[in-house]
Design a protein around this motif. Structure first.
Motif, PDB file in Angstrom:
ATOM      1  N   GLU A  24      36.855  36.532  39.249  1.00 56.95           N
ATOM      2  CA  GLU A  24      37.975  35.638  38.956  1.00 56.95           C
ATOM      3  C   GLU A  24      37.506  34.506  38.066  1.00 56.95           C
ATOM      4  O   GLU A  24      36.312  34.220  37.964  1.00 56.95           O
ATOM      5  N   MET A  25      38.470  33.885  37.435  1.00 55.07           N
ATOM      6  CA  MET A  25      38.204  32.709  36.618  1.00 55.07           C
ATOM      7  C   MET A  25      37.569  31.618  37.470  1.00 55.07           C
ATOM      8  O   MET A  25      38.113  31.225  38.497  1.00 55.07           O
TER       9      MET A  25
ATOM     10  N   PHE B  60      33.613  30.474  42.394  1.00 57.82           N
ATOM     11  CA  PHE B  60      34.202  31.704  41.871  1.00 57.82           C
ATOM     12  C   PHE B  60      34.005  32.848  42.874  1.00 57.82           C
ATOM     13  O   PHE B  60      33.161  32.790  43.765  1.00 57.82           O
TER      14      PHE B  60
ATOM     15  N   ALA C 103      34.681  34.473  33.643  1.00 57.31           N
ATOM     16  CA  ALA C 103      35.284  35.637  34.291  1.00 57.31           C
ATOM     17  C   ALA C 103      34.936  36.913  33.540  1.00 57.31           C
ATOM     18  O   ALA C 103      34.887  36.947  32.311  1.00 57.31           O
TER      19      ALA C 103
ATOM     20  N   TYR D 122      39.192  42.761  35.236  1.00 59.82           N
ATOM     21  CA  TYR D 122      38.343  41.668  34.768  1.00 59.82           C
ATOM     22  C   TYR D 122      38.774  41.158  33.398  1.00 59.82           C
ATOM     23  O   TYR D 122      38.609  39.979  33.087  1.00 59.82           O
TER      24      TYR D 122
ATOM     25  N   GLU E 271      41.393  38.621  33.968  1.00 53.72           N
ATOM     26  CA  GLU E 271      40.815  37.348  34.388  1.00 53.72           C
ATOM     27  C   GLU E 271      40.198  36.609  33.209  1.00 53.72           C
ATOM     28  O   GLU E 271      40.286  35.379  33.126  1.00 53.72           O
TER      29      GLU E 271
ATOM     30  N   GLU F 183      41.279  32.831  31.789  1.00 53.09           N
ATOM     31  CA  GLU F 183      40.351  31.745  31.506  1.00 53.09           C
ATOM     32  C   GLU F 183      40.501  31.253  30.072  1.00 53.09           C
ATOM     33  O   GLU F 183      40.422  30.049  29.809  1.00 53.09           O
TER      34      GLU F 183
END
Length: 780
Positions: free
Chosen positions: A95-96, A106, A141, A198, A201, A205
């Motif tokens: 995750e961001m 995180f 991320a 991903y 994410e 970001e």
């Protein structure tokens, strides 16, 4: 369908109340075979028996299903022996990263554990601390990293009406927490994973970075970030407090309302355009095409929000409604809501513990209740007003039950905030995520600034928010009945009678101790101290626990919610034993939230905490008072000149609380020098039934002579889980055991609740008496 869904939900809820997971047989899904029992139309008794059997099996199915999911989730855990050990592993930043005061926090998906024989759960939460390394780690991320980490099992403080972090972590499958060891083997292995999860994410970001570069230090930029990508950590504590007081906090992040409105907007646009084409309409019905497009828009917005649990629930509800439409099912709104309830709980059985779950389903149910199956058509403005009225009245019981407060200005605030935020701020913010349209972020910020200004004006009114005690369970049921009675359709008799069913929630207050008795709560605040003392008509707080990080402290996170829930809306006195952050860190939040008659402390007169205090007295040996038959005596420190006073543990205020033959001794962080003074001057006052151990059980305190003089039957150590000071010290722990004292620890027992009477003293371990199957057990 409705009754089946309700009994299924009750079974799921019932499982979440268990102290231990029951053993579920492998054949538990067979209970669904009861649905195949044929309907017997001619025999009413058989029809009733079939219906009752199906409902019982729905309850059992919900219970067994939730237990099965929980067993699978709990099986992936961090072994005790690997807590606090250096473990090298590789994986993906899932995750961001969120920014905290000292670094980043995180979620990390573990792919490979390189440390031999170590086992680490698949998903963990990590933090970095900039001060621990020469060069802070630059983490983003979707990146693949090798980290050396130190982990621990999820553990949280346990207090009356407190937030359960362990349940929150279990729902999100975070089975270990910890930090990146700065001196370990930390290396970035790859820039970006190719997995779509991903990549999303990474996109989130980049949007956050884009917002910060565009808006800079704009005061409300964090709210726009939250509305665009669901990063609620970007909203400050003061902004959350404003939104809560005005009842619009559901608007200021990616909520079900925003997802639903965005889906509705795309539904309407698609429906309007699709109907313009005869060929498209003949090929596929316009309404079904619009439902698919609306659902796709909701999915995209949910993904960009980080696929958080509340957003997932909304998406599942919308998916259920869309599926009904695609199947050309003409079902009642109540049946659609019931189907959505089952789908949501199948995906997330822990949703029943979330306030958002009850509020979201309750709000939708209220909308159906006041708008569905009504004759005639009303003006849209009248319909909007009716819905707002339903939200105001209908949500009173759950708001008081869950939060012990409700906004009195929320109808006015939502009347302008819903259209302004949902139809102006959110669309401009989403368009502003695209590089050619970043100028729209300035317009969105101006619109948000206008909303904040209006909300602040409402919050400045004399009585903008109602706060009170936690209402008894039976009064909540009465309140729900009363709200439904008031909102019943036209023609239902005596609508105003519903007010009588609402009143018990406000009027039935928690019982207070009798005369010559006191209730004392030694709060579990981690590594710190906070003790509340309540007599029949007075309340005192001794110390206010630690400061955590940023705007979060034990005052606003633990003490204020707990005190209000048990009926303490005002403090007669606040004693701050000494100037250590683990004892006064939450004091400012308590002072802002609760009226306080006087403050007593060993702090300097010009201390920042005392600038707004109306009455401050230095706590000194010899002070005493009596409240409702309960005697309070200050035994330390001595009345020294200002030039002689020191800011250290030995200046801690020592308070003795006594009724009849029973007494409790609160000694702060005194060390052996102060213990010697007490032994010399107050030998006869020291014997106590219960002692809160000095200095959290440090070896610098609790001398042999002091322990023998106090001779407590019970002793409470207030220490944080796996604290870096290793409190309580093993020799001190053993010393009290050898003295015959029953020993309790806040990290093992949670808050310690003491009923002090003239002849006896009863002690309750909150963590043990309110245990759930996910509650972490601390090995002694």
């Amino acid at each position: 369908m409705v009754s089946f869904a309700l009994f299924f939900a009750f079974g799921v809820w019932l499982l979440q109340q268990q102290a231990a997971l029951p053993a579920v047989p492998a054949y538990w899904p067979l209970v669904l075979l009861t649905l195949l029992i044929p309907v017997v139309n001619k025999n009413a008794a058989l029809r009733f028996a079939r219906h009752a059997l199906i409902l019982i099996c729905a309850l059992l199915f919900g219970f067994a299903y939730a237990a099965w999911v929980a067993q699978a989730r709990l099986s992936d855990s961090l072994p005790d022996e690997w807590q606090g050990q250096n473990i090298t592993l590789t994986g993906i930043v899932a995750e961001m990263p969120r920014i905290h005061e000292r670094g980043l926090r995180f979620t990390f998906d573990v792919e490979n554990v390189q440390t031999e024989a170590a086992h680490v759960p698949r998903r963990i939460q990590l933090a970095t601390y900039d001060g621990d390394a020469d060069q802070p780690l630059d983490i983003h991320a979707g990146e693949s990293w090798r980290f050396t980490v130190r982990l621990k099992q999820p553990h949280a403080t346990s207090n009356p009406h407190g937030f359960d972090f362990e349940a929150w972590a279990l729902e999100r499958n975070l089975r270990a927490t910890g930090y990146v060891y700065a001196k370990g083997d930390n290396l970035k292995l790859a820039e970006t994973s190719r997995s779509p999860v991903y990549l999303i994410e990474r996109l989130r970001e980049s949007v956050r970075t884009h917002f910060k570069q565009t808006l800079g230090d704009a005061p409300h930029a964090g709210i726009l970030v939250a509305l665009a990508i669901g990063d609620q950590a970007s909203i400050t504590q003061s902004e959350w407090q404003l939104f809560t007081h005005t009842g619009v906090n559901h608007l200021m992040s990616i909520s079900g309302l925003h997802i639903t409105m965005l889906a509705s907007l795309f539904f309407a646009i698609t429906y309007w355009l699709w109907r313009r084409s005869v060929r498209l309409t003949l090929y596929f019905p316009a309404r079904k095409a619009a439902a698919l497009v609306g659902l796709f828009a909701a999915l995209c917005y949910t993904l960009i929000s980080g696929f958080e649990i509340p957003a997932q629930r909304t998406l599942l509800m919308l998916s259920t409604f869309a599926l009904m439409m695609l199947l050309s099912r003409n079902v009642a709104p109540s049946q659609m809501l019931a189907a959505a309830l089952v789908v949501v709980l199948l995906a997330d059985p822990w949703a029943v513990m979330s306030p958002g779950f009850w509020l979201s389903f309750g709000a939708v149910a209220l909308i159906f209740y006041v708008t569905a199956n009504r004759y005639g058509r009303t003006h849209w403005l009248m319909e909007y007003g009716k819905v707002q009225w339903a939200m105001t009245i209908g949500l009173i019981p759950p708001l008081l039950a869950l939060f012990q407060q409700m906004s009195l200005v929320s109808p006015i605030a939502n009347a302008f905030a819903i259209p302004l935020v949902s139809f102006v701020v959110v669309p401009l913010t989403l368009l502003g995520t695209l590089p050619p349209f970043e100028w729209m972020l300035y317009l969105a910020h101006q619109a948000m600034a206008l909303s904040i200004w209006l909300l602040q004006a409402l919050d400045d009114l004399p009585l903008s928010v109602w706060t009170q005690h936690a209402p008894p369970t039976w009064t909540i049921s009465c309140g729900v009945l009363g709200a439904l009675w008031i909102l019943a359709p036209r023609g239902f008799p005596l609508h105003s009678l519903g007010i009588l069913f609402l009143l018990p929630m406000f009027l039935i207050a928690p019982t207070t101790p009798a005369e010559n008795a006191a209730r004392i709560i030694v709060f579990d605040v981690g590594q710190g101290l906070a003790v509340a003392v309540q007599t029949h008509s007075h309340a005192l707080l001794y110390d206010a626990g630690p400061d955590f990080a940023g705007e979060s402290d034990s005052g606003n996170r633990i003490l204020v919610p707990s005190l209000r829930s048990i009926g303490i809306a005002k403090l007669d006195g606040l004693i701050l034993s000494h100037d250590d952050i683990d004892h006064v860190g939450g004091a400012n939040s308590v002072m802002q939230a609760l009226p306080i008659d006087w403050v007593s402390s060993s702090l300097e007169a010009d201390h920042p905490l005392l600038r707004t205090v109306k009455q401050h007295n230095a706590c000194t040996d010899g002070q005493s008072w009596t409240w409702d038959g309960v005697r309070f005596d200050v035994l330390h420190p001595s009345d020294l000149d200002d030039s002689e006073k020191k800011h250290d543990n030995d200046q801690s205020c020592v308070l003795r609380i006594s009724v009849g033959t029973q007494s409790i001794l609160l000694v702060g962080d005194i060390e052996k020098a102060s213990e010697s003074r007490l032994l010399a001057l107050h030998m006869h006052d020291l014997p106590s039934t219960l002692l809160v151990a000095p200095h959290h059980g440090s070896k610098s305190s609790s001398s042999d002579a002091f322990v023998k003089a106090v001779s407590p039957k019970q002793v409470v150590f207030t220490a944080g889980y796996r604290n870096r000071f290793l409190h309580p010290h093993p020799t001190v722990w053993q010393r009290y055991g050898d003295a015959g004292a029953a020993r309790l620890r806040s990290d093992m027992d949670g808050a310690v609740i003491i009923d002090l009477g003239a002849e006896n003293l009863k002690v309750e371990s909150y963590r043990k008496t309110h245990r759930r199957y996910w509650t972490h057990e601390v090995a002694n």
